[in-house]
Design a protein around this motif. Sequence first.
Motif, PDB file in Angstrom:
ATOM      1  N   PHE A  22       0.855  -1.185   0.000  1.00  0.00           N
ATOM      2  CA  PHE A  22       0.000   0.000   0.000  1.00  0.00           C
ATOM      3  C   PHE A  22       0.886   1.227   0.000  1.00  0.00           C
ATOM      4  CE2 PHE A  22      -2.542  -3.353   1.799  1.00  0.00           C
ATOM      5  CZ  PHE A  22      -3.803  -3.137   1.270  1.00  0.00           C
ATOM      6  N   ASN A  23       0.611   2.167  -0.901  1.00  0.00           N
ATOM      7  CA  ASN A  23       1.318   3.443  -0.849  1.00  0.00           C
ATOM      8  C   ASN A  23       1.084   4.048   0.526  1.00  0.00           C
ATOM      9  OD1 ASN A  23       2.483   3.587  -3.377  1.00  0.00           O
ATOM     10  ND2 ASN A  23       0.670   4.514  -4.305  1.00  0.00           N
ATOM     11  N   GLY A  24       2.132   4.553   1.127  1.00  0.00           N
ATOM     12  CA  GLY A  24       2.023   5.149   2.448  1.00  0.00           C
ATOM     13  C   GLY A  24       2.439   4.208   3.559  1.00  0.00           C
ATOM     14  N   SER A  25       2.782   2.970   3.205  1.00  0.00           N
ATOM     15  CA  SER A  25       3.192   1.994   4.220  1.00  0.00           C
ATOM     16  C   SER A  25       4.351   1.159   3.685  1.00  0.00           C
ATOM     17  CB  SER A  25       2.028   1.061   4.561  1.00  0.00           C
ATOM     18  OG  SER A  25       2.460   0.032   5.434  1.00  0.00           O
ATOM     19  N   SER A  26       5.222   0.751   4.575  1.00  0.00           N
ATOM     20  CA  SER A  26       6.342  -0.119   4.181  1.00  0.00           C
ATOM     21  C   SER A  26       5.971  -1.594   4.331  1.00  0.00           C
ATOM     22  CB  SER A  26       7.574   0.198   5.034  1.00  0.00           C
ATOM     23  OG  SER A  26       7.283  -0.032   6.403  1.00  0.00           O
ATOM     24  N   LYS A  27       4.786  -1.879   4.857  1.00  0.00           N
ATOM     25  CA  LYS A  27       4.355  -3.261   5.053  1.00  0.00           C
ATOM     26  C   LYS A  27       3.896  -3.863   3.729  1.00  0.00           C
ATOM     27  CE  LYS A  27       2.961  -2.497   9.806  1.00  0.00           C
ATOM     28  NZ  LYS A  27       1.871  -2.574  10.779  1.00  0.00           N
ATOM     29  N   THR A  55      -6.658 -10.283   8.461  1.00  0.00           N
ATOM     30  CA  THR A  55      -7.168  -9.080   9.124  1.00  0.00           C
ATOM     31  C   THR A  55      -6.183  -7.917   9.040  1.00  0.00           C
ATOM     32  OG1 THR A  55      -6.367  -9.902  11.252  1.00  0.00           O
ATOM     33  CG2 THR A  55      -8.671 -10.339  10.714  1.00  0.00           C
ATOM     34  N   ILE A  56      -4.904  -8.210   8.999  1.00  0.00           N
ATOM     35  CA  ILE A  56      -3.908  -7.133   8.869  1.00  0.00           C
ATOM     36  C   ILE A  56      -4.082  -6.438   7.524  1.00  0.00           C
ATOM     37  CG2 ILE A  56      -1.443  -6.578   8.795  1.00  0.00           C
ATOM     38  CD1 ILE A  56      -1.013  -9.156  10.501  1.00  0.00           C
ATOM     39  N   MET A  57      -4.193  -7.244   6.456  1.00  0.00           N
ATOM     40  CA  MET A  57      -4.383  -6.667   5.123  1.00  0.00           C
ATOM     41  C   MET A  57      -5.701  -5.902   5.059  1.00  0.00           C
ATOM     42  SD  MET A  57      -4.373  -8.400   1.315  1.00  0.00           S
ATOM     43  CE  MET A  57      -2.953  -9.398   1.668  1.00  0.00           C
ATOM     44  N   GLN A  58      -6.747  -6.438   5.674  1.00  0.00           N
ATOM     45  CA  GLN A  58      -8.044  -5.759   5.653  1.00  0.00           C
ATOM     46  C   GLN A  58      -7.948  -4.397   6.338  1.00  0.00           C
ATOM     47  OE1 GLN A  58     -11.228  -6.971   4.229  1.00  0.00           O
ATOM     48  NE2 GLN A  58     -11.326  -4.755   4.372  1.00  0.00           N
ATOM     49  N   ARG A  59      -7.279  -4.334   7.499  1.00  0.00           N
ATOM     50  CA  ARG A  59      -7.126  -3.059   8.196  1.00  0.00           C
ATOM     51  C   ARG A  59      -6.333  -2.061   7.353  1.00  0.00           C
ATOM     52  NH1 ARG A  59      -4.581  -5.166  13.005  1.00  0.00           N
ATOM     53  NH2 ARG A  59      -5.791  -7.027  13.216  1.00  0.00           N
ATOM     54  N   MET A  60      -5.299  -2.551   6.673  1.00  0.00           N
ATOM     55  CA  MET A  60      -4.494  -1.655   5.836  1.00  0.00           C
ATOM     56  C   MET A  60      -5.309  -1.140   4.658  1.00  0.00           C
ATOM     57  SD  MET A  60      -0.722  -3.255   6.031  1.00  0.00           S
ATOM     58  CE  MET A  60      -0.069  -1.808   5.229  1.00  0.00           C
ATOM     59  N   PHE A  61      -6.104  -2.012   4.051  1.00  0.00           N
ATOM     60  CA  PHE A  61      -6.964  -1.608   2.936  1.00  0.00           C
ATOM     61  C   PHE A  61      -7.957  -0.545   3.411  1.00  0.00           C
ATOM     62  CE2 PHE A  61     -10.683  -2.077   0.176  1.00  0.00           C
ATOM     63  CZ  PHE A  61     -10.105  -2.049  -1.082  1.00  0.00           C
ATOM     64  N   ASN A  62      -8.537  -0.767   4.589  1.00  0.00           N
ATOM     65  CA  ASN A  62      -9.488   0.209   5.140  1.00  0.00           C
ATOM     66  C   ASN A  62      -8.802   1.539   5.426  1.00  0.00           C
ATOM     67  OD1 ASN A  62     -11.332  -1.881   5.017  1.00  0.00           O
ATOM     68  ND2 ASN A  62     -11.368  -2.242   7.215  1.00  0.00           N
ATOM     69  N   LYS A  63      -7.565   1.489   5.901  1.00  0.00           N
ATOM     70  CA  LYS A  63      -6.831   2.706   6.254  1.00  0.00           C
ATOM     71  C   LYS A  63      -6.334   3.464   5.026  1.00  0.00           C
ATOM     72  CE  LYS A  63      -2.796   4.330   8.834  1.00  0.00           C
ATOM     73  NZ  LYS A  63      -1.704   3.960   9.750  1.00  0.00           N
ATOM     74  N   TYR A  64      -5.688   2.758   4.083  1.00  0.00           N
ATOM     75  CA  TYR A  64      -5.041   3.426   2.948  1.00  0.00           C
ATOM     76  C   TYR A  64      -5.927   3.528   1.713  1.00  0.00           C
ATOM     77  CZ  TYR A  64      -0.816   3.037   5.726  1.00  0.00           C
ATOM     78  OH  TYR A  64       0.109   3.151   6.722  1.00  0.00           O
ATOM     79  N   GLY A  65      -6.948   2.707   1.623  1.00  0.00           N
ATOM     80  CA  GLY A  65      -7.883   2.779   0.509  1.00  0.00           C
ATOM     81  C   GLY A  65      -7.432   2.004  -0.727  1.00  0.00           C
ATOM     82  N   THR A  97       5.621  -8.357   6.132  1.00  0.00           N
ATOM     83  CA  THR A  97       5.060  -8.016   7.434  1.00  0.00           C
ATOM     84  C   THR A  97       3.550  -8.235   7.523  1.00  0.00           C
ATOM     85  OG1 THR A  97       5.051  -5.754   6.621  1.00  0.00           O
ATOM     86  CG2 THR A  97       6.857  -6.378   8.082  1.00  0.00           C
ATOM     87  N   ILE A  98       2.894  -8.448   6.393  1.00  0.00           N
ATOM     88  CA  ILE A  98       1.448  -8.662   6.415  1.00  0.00           C
ATOM     89  C   ILE A  98       1.111 -10.156   6.422  1.00  0.00           C
ATOM     90  CG2 ILE A  98      -0.745  -8.205   5.225  1.00  0.00           C
ATOM     91  CD1 ILE A  98       0.443  -5.682   4.105  1.00  0.00           C
TER      92      ILE A  98
END
Length: 140
Positions: A22-27, A55-65, A97-98
């Motif tokens: 995700f752009n905006g994250s190094s994960k 769930t980690i990927m889902q949270r990142m998707f929700n956060k970064y779009g 990391t995800i």
Amino acid sequence: MDTQNKINIAPTNGSGIYKISFNGSSKFYIGSAVNLNKRRINHLSDLRKERHPNTIMQRMFNKYGEMNFIFEVIENVSSEHDLINREQFYINILMPTINILKIANSSLGLKHTDEVIDKLKKIAREMANDSEWISKVKGT
């Protein structure tokens, strides 16, 4: 190549190793697929419906779009039987990391018995008639 192109260019239908970031994250996440394009579509579908098993990927998707979701093919693998070994290779060297599981695993070649298929169909029918479940899925 800009992010928009990375998101919208569908990978081939071939097999290989992919990276989700995700752009905006190094994960990031490393995975393998027999059909890369189908796997990308499945990930996005689950993420959009907020039902992704990771769930980690889902949270990142929700956060970064979705606009910051990047699916990149890092290696095309011609033999489906080499997929897990190659996925494990990338997990070991890149240390994603995800990924929840750090050991590559696959359901490659898994076939459900008729009995299991019948049970899954029964559960799906029951859920489709459950108004509480339908409301929860629809978010109403």
